[in-house]
Scaffold this active site. Structure first.
Site, mmCIF file in Angstrom:
data_model
loop_
_atom_site.group_PDB
_atom_site.id
_atom_site.type_symbol
_atom_site.label_atom_id
_atom_site.label_comp_id
_atom_site.label_asym_id
_atom_site.label_seq_id
_atom_site.Cartn_x
_atom_site.Cartn_y
_atom_site.Cartn_z
ATOM 1 N N ALA A 65 0.680 -1.302 -0.124
ATOM 2 C CA ALA A 65 -0.084 0.219 -0.115
ATOM 3 C C ALA A 65 0.425 1.166 -0.089
ATOM 4 O O ALA A 65 2.081 1.629 0.992
ATOM 5 C CB ALA A 65 -1.331 0.472 0.966
ATOM 6 N N GLU A 111 -0.634 -10.036 -1.413
ATOM 7 C CA GLU A 111 -2.010 -9.613 -1.137
ATOM 8 C C GLU A 111 -2.861 -9.249 -2.777
ATOM 9 O O GLU A 111 -3.389 -9.912 -3.225
ATOM 10 C CB GLU A 111 -2.513 -8.797 -0.646
ATOM 11 C CG GLU A 111 -2.047 -9.219 0.778
ATOM 12 C CD GLU A 111 -2.834 -8.020 1.875
ATOM 13 O OE1 GLU A 111 -2.598 -6.569 1.788
ATOM 14 O OE2 GLU A 111 -3.571 -8.525 2.775
ATOM 15 N N GLU A 131 3.478 -5.705 7.293
ATOM 16 C CA GLU A 131 2.852 -4.500 7.668
ATOM 17 C C GLU A 131 3.226 -4.472 9.488
ATOM 18 O O GLU A 131 3.052 -3.494 10.067
ATOM 19 C CB GLU A 131 1.282 -4.898 7.857
ATOM 20 C CG GLU A 131 1.034 -5.011 6.295
ATOM 21 C CD GLU A 131 1.270 -6.127 5.537
ATOM 22 O OE1 GLU A 131 1.957 -7.183 5.517
ATOM 23 O OE2 GLU A 131 0.716 -5.880 4.077
HETATM 24 N N1 CO8 Z 1 4.493 3.614 -0.153
HETATM 25 C C1 CO8 Z 1 4.989 4.876 -0.584
HETATM 26 N N2 CO8 Z 1 6.433 4.499 -0.881
HETATM 27 C C2 CO8 Z 1 7.132 3.253 -1.237
HETATM 28 C C3 CO8 Z 1 6.529 2.346 -1.007
HETATM 29 C C4 CO8 Z 1 5.508 2.012 -0.304
HETATM 30 N N3 CO8 Z 1 4.981 1.294 -0.347
HETATM 31 N N4 CO8 Z 1 7.632 1.430 -0.965
HETATM 32 C C5 CO8 Z 1 8.386 2.470 -1.916
HETATM 33 N N5 CO8 Z 1 8.048 3.529 -1.889
HETATM 34 C C6 CO8 Z 1 9.024 4.193 -2.430
HETATM 35 C C7 CO8 Z 1 10.521 5.033 -1.237
HETATM 36 O O1 CO8 Z 1 9.468 5.994 -0.533
HETATM 37 C C8 CO8 Z 1 11.082 5.040 -2.512
HETATM 38 O O2 CO8 Z 1 10.455 7.050 -2.402
HETATM 39 P P1 CO8 Z 1 11.731 7.923 -2.643
HETATM 40 O O3 CO8 Z 1 12.615 7.520 -3.400
HETATM 41 O O4 CO8 Z 1 10.667 9.372 -2.975
HETATM 42 O O5 CO8 Z 1 12.108 8.122 -1.018
HETATM 43 C C9 CO8 Z 1 10.944 5.160 -3.839
HETATM 44 O O6 CO8 Z 1 9.835 4.029 -3.443
HETATM 45 C C10 CO8 Z 1 12.048 3.579 -3.394
HETATM 46 O O7 CO8 Z 1 12.100 3.128 -2.045
HETATM 47 P P2 CO8 Z 1 13.393 2.980 -1.528
HETATM 48 O O8 CO8 Z 1 14.619 3.711 -2.058
HETATM 49 O O9 CO8 Z 1 13.036 2.169 -0.251
HETATM 50 O O10 CO8 Z 1 14.813 1.462 -2.689
HETATM 51 P P3 CO8 Z 1 15.176 0.301 -1.451
HETATM 52 O O11 CO8 Z 1 15.371 -0.574 -2.868
HETATM 53 O O12 CO8 Z 1 15.870 0.779 -0.772
HETATM 54 O O13 CO8 Z 1 13.833 -0.383 -0.564
HETATM 55 C C11 CO8 Z 1 11.739 -1.455 -0.277
HETATM 56 C C12 CO8 Z 1 13.294 -1.739 -1.048
HETATM 57 C C13 CO8 Z 1 12.694 -2.637 1.111
HETATM 58 C C14 CO8 Z 1 10.466 -2.720 -0.786
HETATM 59 C C15 CO8 Z 1 11.375 -0.814 0.752
HETATM 60 O O14 CO8 Z 1 10.823 0.514 -0.351
HETATM 61 C C16 CO8 Z 1 9.892 -1.235 1.132
HETATM 62 O O15 CO8 Z 1 10.599 -1.489 2.720
HETATM 63 N N6 CO8 Z 1 9.243 -0.484 1.438
HETATM 64 C C17 CO8 Z 1 7.973 -0.668 1.408
HETATM 65 C C18 CO8 Z 1 7.414 -2.295 1.911
HETATM 66 C C19 CO8 Z 1 6.026 -2.396 3.468
HETATM 67 O O16 CO8 Z 1 6.780 -1.929 4.052
HETATM 68 N N7 CO8 Z 1 5.132 -2.590 2.094
HETATM 69 C C20 CO8 Z 1 3.768 -2.741 3.159
HETATM 70 C C21 CO8 Z 1 3.282 -1.641 2.792
HETATM 71 S S1 CO8 Z 1 1.489 -1.804 3.945
HETATM 72 C C22 CO8 Z 1 0.640 -2.871 3.650
HETATM 73 O O17 CO8 Z 1 0.805 -3.193 2.408
HETATM 74 C C23 CO8 Z 1 -0.739 -2.567 3.971
HETATM 75 C C24 CO8 Z 1 -1.647 -3.408 3.049
HETATM 76 C C25 CO8 Z 1 -2.386 -3.303 3.686
HETATM 77 C C26 CO8 Z 1 -4.184 -3.095 2.000
HETATM 78 C C27 CO8 Z 1 -5.199 -2.981 2.713
HETATM 79 C C28 CO8 Z 1 -5.427 -2.019 1.457
HETATM 80 C C29 CO8 Z 1 -7.260 -1.869 1.595
#
Ligand code: CO8
Length: 257
Positions: A65, A111, A131
């Site tokens: 998300a 998901e 999460e």
């Molecule tokens: N949301 C928003 N932006 C994101 C997300 C995200 N989930 N993931 C990555 N980005 C963005 C980063 O902020 C970054 O942006 P910027 O360059 O402007 O800083 C860009 O994408 C690239 O990401 P990274 O620089 O972090 O890239 P890395 O290679 O260093 O890391 C990762 C990659 C490991 C994937 C890291 O980005 C990460 O941990 N992301 C978050 C993953 C996460 O926690 N996902 C779960 C989110 S919660 C969720 O999905 C709940 C679902 C519930 C659904 C219910 C809805 C109905």
């Protein structure tokens, strides 16, 4: 369509939906989810499309998300907002849906992949539900689907964020249908889709509906449901064609009737 979701007719009978927001690793904002739901509904309505494939980019299928948005959302806003309904619309897709996964497939992205019927995972793919690290829980089916798919204890290791799964682990656990070299998830998923295009569409749909029913129902109710589905298919032109073609030793041509 908007800017983050592309729809193509990738092959005859195959609709391809591509998440295209690489700068955010395909994070699923409200807009992306709504575009995705609308794209699948359009493919569901299109009589020329028999199978759909869902793909992301090379670095990420989807990293979950869009976390930026969640900071502004409280309980009431979430429950009355567009996300829950958008997910229901995505799950309502009745035709075969294949997911081609490269790179991160996390949180809501995992998901989303689990909402597909078959997952093709490329080497380097990472599946996980992180999460818990954010003070959240999977909100789009991850808990229910993973417990049913993996069993309670294996699911808990994933859901409590103890394990992200690489492509081979996802395959061993039955999450991924195939593991392919990096960069090959989409072509292989499209080839699988082409094979499904040749099968009887009504039968594919009935089997999907029955398999979903199996996730919910006790065995006796499931068996009754399967029996009704089988009987309904017997009366279709496609079943006549399929059986006739077998007896005549030729390939069938199914029209979805
Ligand atoms: N949301 C928003 N932006 C994101 C997300 C995200 N989930 N993931 C990555 N980005 C963005 C980063 O902020 C970054 O942006 P910027 O360059 O402007 O800083 C860009 O994408 C690239 O990401 P990274 O620089 O972090 O890239 P890395 O290679 O260093 O890391 C990762 C990659 C490991 C994937 C890291 O980005 C990460 O941990 N992301 C978050 C993953 C996460 O926690 N996902 C779960 C989110 S919660 C969720 O999905 C709940 C679902 C519930 C659904 C219910 C809805 C109905």
């Amino acid at each position: 369509m908007g800017e983050a979701v592309r729809v193509e007719r990738a092959r005859p009978g195959v609709g391809l939906v591509v998440l295209d927001r690489p700068e955010r690793l395909n994070a699923l904002s409200d807009e992306v989810l709504l575009e995705l739901a609308a794209a699948l509904e359009a493919l569901a309505e299109d009589p020329e499309v028999r199978v759909a494939v869902l793909a992301g980019g090379t670095r990420a299928f989807a990293a979950g998300a869009d976390l930026r948005r969640f900071l502004e959302t409280d309980t009431a806003a979430y429950l009355t907002g567009p996300r829950p309904r958008a997910w229901r619309r995505i799950w309502a897709f009745e035709k075969p849906l294949l997911a081609a996964v490269e790179g991160y497939c996390l949180g809501g992205g995992f998901e989303l992949a689990l909402s597909a019927d078959l997952i093709v995972a490329a080497e380097g793919a990472r599946f996980g539900q992180p999460e818990v690290n954010l003070g959240l829980m999977p909100g789009a089916g991850g808990v229910q689907r993973l417990v049913r798919l993996l069993g309670y204890h294996r699911a808990m290791a994933v859901l409590w964020g103890e394990r992200t799964l690489d492509a081979q682990s996802a395959y061993r656990l039955g999450i991924a249908h195939r593991v392919v070299p990096r960069g090959r998830a989409l072509p292989v998923a499209l080839r699988l889709a082409e094979r499904l295009v040749d099968k009887a569409p009504l039968a594919l749909g009935r089997i999907k509906a029955a398999a979903r029913f199996a996730l919910e129902a006790p065995l006796s109710a499931g068996l009754a449901h399967d029996g009704q589905g089988f009987a309904a298919l017997l009366a279709t032109a496609d079943a006549r064609e399929g059986i006739q073609a077998f007896l005549e030793r030729r390939s069938p041509t199914f029209e979805g009737r």
